[in-house]
Design a protein around this motif. Structure first.
Motif, PDB file in Angstrom:
ATOM      1  N   ALA A  50       0.829  -1.204   0.000  1.00 36.45           N
ATOM      2  CA  ALA A  50       0.000   0.000   0.000  1.00 36.45           C
ATOM      3  C   ALA A  50       0.863   1.253   0.000  1.00 36.45           C
ATOM      4  O   ALA A  50       0.530   2.256  -0.644  1.00 36.45           O
ATOM      5  N   LEU A  51       1.976   1.202   0.705  1.00 37.90           N
ATOM      6  CA  LEU A  51       2.905   2.337   0.740  1.00 37.90           C
ATOM      7  C   LEU A  51       3.407   2.680  -0.660  1.00 37.90           C
ATOM      8  O   LEU A  51       3.424   3.854  -1.067  1.00 37.90           O
ATOM      9  N   THR A  54      -1.234   9.203   6.602  1.00 37.80           N
ATOM     10  CA  THR A  54      -0.679  10.512   6.245  1.00 37.80           C
ATOM     11  C   THR A  54      -0.663  10.681   4.736  1.00 37.80           C
ATOM     12  O   THR A  54      -1.101  11.714   4.194  1.00 37.80           O
ATOM     13  N   MET A  55      -0.165   9.663   4.041  1.00 39.23           N
ATOM     14  CA  MET A  55      -0.111   9.731   2.581  1.00 39.23           C
ATOM     15  C   MET A  55      -1.506   9.687   1.964  1.00 39.23           C
ATOM     16  O   MET A  55      -1.761  10.306   0.928  1.00 39.23           O
ATOM     17  N   ALA A  91       7.413  12.653   8.162  1.00 39.27           N
ATOM     18  CA  ALA A  91       7.906  13.667   7.222  1.00 39.27           C
ATOM     19  C   ALA A  91       8.599  13.075   6.015  1.00 39.27           C
ATOM     20  O   ALA A  91       8.619  13.696   4.944  1.00 39.27           O
ATOM     21  N   ILE A  92       9.170  11.879   6.150  1.00 40.17           N
ATOM     22  CA  ILE A  92      10.072  11.379   5.106  1.00 40.17           C
ATOM     23  C   ILE A  92       9.324  10.994   3.834  1.00 40.17           C
ATOM     24  O   ILE A  92       9.784  11.279   2.721  1.00 40.17           O
ATOM     25  N   LEU A  93       8.145  10.377   3.940  1.00 38.48           N
ATOM     26  CA  LEU A  93       7.462   9.912   2.730  1.00 38.48           C
ATOM     27  C   LEU A  93       6.872  11.045   1.895  1.00 38.48           C
ATOM     28  O   LEU A  93       6.941  10.993   0.664  1.00 38.48           O
ATOM     29  N   PRO A  94       6.297  12.098   2.499  1.00 36.23           N
ATOM     30  CA  PRO A  94       5.808  13.202   1.663  1.00 36.23           C
ATOM     31  C   PRO A  94       6.899  13.923   0.874  1.00 36.23           C
ATOM     32  O   PRO A  94       6.576  14.734   0.000  1.00 36.23           O
ATOM     33  N   THR A  95       8.177  13.643   1.155  1.00 39.01           N
ATOM     34  CA  THR A  95       9.240  14.260   0.352  1.00 39.01           C
ATOM     35  C   THR A  95       9.348  13.630  -1.031  1.00 39.01           C
ATOM     36  O   THR A  95       9.963  14.230  -1.930  1.00 39.01           O
ATOM     37  N   ILE A  96       8.773  12.444  -1.226  1.00 43.68           N
ATOM     38  CA  ILE A  96       8.994  11.704  -2.471  1.00 43.68           C
ATOM     39  C   ILE A  96       8.535  12.478  -3.707  1.00 43.68           C
ATOM     40  O   ILE A  96       9.280  12.559  -4.695  1.00 43.68           O
TER      41      ILE A  96
END
Length: 596
Positions: free
Chosen positions: A120-121, A170-171, A402-407
């Motif tokens: 899912a990620l 979050t995503m 915070a790390i995944l929304p940087t993608i």
């Protein structure tokens, strides 16, 4: 500039996604089975406790009964975790029990659950990147998450706590907020996803704030989007209300709590929903500044109402915790320290997660300036990155949000660097493209930073690393083999050993690291670090039968060593008071029987 291809995953895209997921899942599974000798599957205390909670739920403990009856023995202690996480894990555990014994079923469940979430990620990362960057960003959107150790760590076998679910929510909230810019119905999904995230854990507060700001700023920028305010606000307020009813029995619906979903947060959602609905129904002011002022005034009014009714929550979820525990226990948790304070203790982790977030925010701001046709979308991402980055700066563990929304921002920078290189295929553009990939490839950055840190003289980072490694032998399943076969007893143990004792044995314990078990945590510290007369009193009051210690735990190496008659000093000296008998067998754990 994103192309005009429909924003969907095609058949080949799905094939790539499934293949990459299978490759990563297989690698993680192999590491778990063959590359992690001497490391427990449920390494983190919260993962061990989550499996205990799920097991009890599946074995008949009520939906609304959040008391851990073997914790804070003999009194029990309520914890504040959401049953919504227990439900799917319990379903997997029930299914696994059909094919193997109970212990192996827990290992299978703990392995499968995070790997399913990993799929899912990857979809959410790819989909959010397509929304902002277009198909040119598909590859980095799909690959960068699996190159980040900080992300993979939350989706590795054994991670059954709620943190990975909060990352996904979050995503989901971010993606729905982006899609709502072109499909208004998605605003409902954004509100519901934000409500669900908050009901699972309060660490999602910055996600909720980011979504509210994103929809508010979209209205400020374009008053035609006022209806989206209403959709999001109603989804949030109604969602939190329903989720409150699911979290607590009816007679506790009005009972305030600052550390979990309660009327405090349901009212916050309802007030926000009411304010957004009111704004959407009023004629929109012509000036953007006036629209911003209207939202600000209503926001301050909602905040004032909430503070007047529930002032006790101004201090945060730990406001009511014993001051001694706040200063001597909570303050000592490395992951709860600010980002800058964690640099000496966790330099590789702090830099590896911090650098992509800082650069991602800068990239999102640059994209906002350079792509006017996607300005609202990039503004939404800037808001999400800004809110989650602030939490990371306040507590390093906030980096997981915070790390995944940087993608998407990273993908945009990579696509832009590639376009520059294709226009001028020379050394410097090539280095720029390579650098864009490497900066956001956490594995590479982690290796570089770790090499530099290891080359420096020994310091606090080495002490932290050695301390964590020294506890591992006490947490593996084999360490509890002898205790597992004993009749159930009431046990005093170091705090960080408690959850694994519950998971691996039938015994009841005094303490595990949960703030709602305040009395148990205080008694555990006092038992080992105060004069032994206090330990004897606690043992008698609680009817304890065993003391189980691990020499590497903080209670065995802390302030008690300076108290001549404390149990910690007795254990360190190899002497025992006459009311304890050493009954330890082979293994890293020390076991003492409490004599009458």
């Amino acid at each position: 500039m994103p192309d005009q291809t429909p924003i969907t995953l095609g058949r080949k895209d799905w094939l790539w996604l499934v293949c990459i997921w299978a490759l990563v899942a297989g690698t993680q599974l192999w590491r778990s089975l063959y590359g992690s000798a001497g490391t427990p599957l449920f390494l983190d205390t919260d993962d061990a406790m989550r499996m205990v909670v799920v097991r009890d739920f599946l074995d008949g403990q009520g939906w609304y009964d959040l008391v851990q009856h073997r914790l804070n023995t003999p009194f029990g202690a309520e914890i504040h975790w959401s049953r919504l996480i227990d439900l799917p894990i319990a379903a997997l555990l029930w299914l696994a029990r059909l094919f193997t014994d109970a212990r192996q079923a827990e290992l299978v469940t703990g392995t499968v659950w995070p790997l399913l979430l990993l799929g899912a990620l990857l979809w959410l990362s790819t989909r959010a990147t397509l929304e902002l960057v277009g198909r040119a960003g598909l590859l980095p959107g799909l690959v960068l998450p699996i190159l980040s150790p900080a992300i993979l760590a939350e989706f590795s076998p054994g991670r059954v706590d709620h943190h990975n679910v909060i990352i996904l929510l979050t995503m989901t909230t971010l993606l729905a907020s982006l899609v709502a810019l072109r499909r208004p119905a998605a605003a409902w999904i954004a509100g519901l996803a934000a409500a669900l995230a908050l009901s699972v854990a309060l660490e999602a507060v910055p996600v909720l704030v980011a979504a509210m700001l994103a929809f508010g700023l979209a209205y400020v920028t374009d008053p035609a989007r006022a209806a989206n305010l209403r959709r999001f606000g109603l989804g949030l307020g109604l969602g939190l209300t329903v989720l409150l009813m699911l979290a607590r029995p009816p007679h506790r619906w009005l009972e305030a709590a600052c550390d979990m979903i309660s009327p405090v947060y349901a009212m916050a959602g309802l007030l926000a929903g009411a304010a957004f609905t009111l704004v959407s129904l009023l004629p929109a002011p012509r000036q953007a500044v006036a629209r911003l002022g209207l939202l600000a005034v209503l926001g301050l009014a909602c905040g004032a109402i909430l503070v007047l009714i529930y002032p006790q929550c101004l201090g945060g979820p730990y406001a009511s915790l014993d001051p001694w525990l706040q200063n001597n226990w909570i303050a000592a948790i490395i992951e709860a320290k600010p980002w800058h304070s964690s640099l000496p203790d966790l330099p590789a982790y702090a830099i590896t997660v911090g650098a992509p977030v800082f650069l991602g925010l800068a990239g999102a701001i640059l994209a906002w300036r350079k792509t006017p046709e996607q300005r609202l979308g990039w503004l939404t991402l800037v808001v999400f990155l800004g809110c989650t980055m602030l939490i990371m700066l306040a507590q390093i563990r906030g980096a997981r949000l915070a790390i995944l929304p940087t993608i998407p921002a990273a993908a945009w920078l990579i696509v832009r660097a590639r376009a520059i290189y294709m226009a001028r295929p020379r050394l410097w553009p090539a280095l720029g493209l390579m650098g864009a990939w490497l900066v956001f490839s956490g594995i590479v950055m982690s290796l570089v930073v770790s090499f530099v840190v290891n080359a420096l003289p020994d310091g606090r980072a080495d002490i932290v690393r050695a301390t964590r490694a020294s506890k591992l032998p006490c947490l593996v399943g084999e360490a509890f083999a002898d205790l597992r076969s004993l009749p159930a007893e009431r046990v005093m143990s170091p705090i960080d050993l408690g959850a694994h004792l519950l998971l691996e044995t039938p015994h009841a314990i005094v303490a595990a690291p949960y703030h709602r078990n305040e009395r148990g945590v205080l008694d555990a510290f006092a038992f080992f670090n105060q004069p032994q007369d206090e330990a004897r009193r606690i043992a008698s009051e609680r009817g304890l039968g065993l003391v189980v210690t691990c020499p590497a735990m903080p209670e065995m190496r802390g302030a008690g060593l300076k108290v001549p008659e404390s149990l910690a000093s007795h254990f360190a000296a190899g002497t025992l008071p006459d009311w304890l008998a050493d009954v330890s067998l082979d293994g890293p754990l020390k076991v003492y029987a409490i004599l009458p």
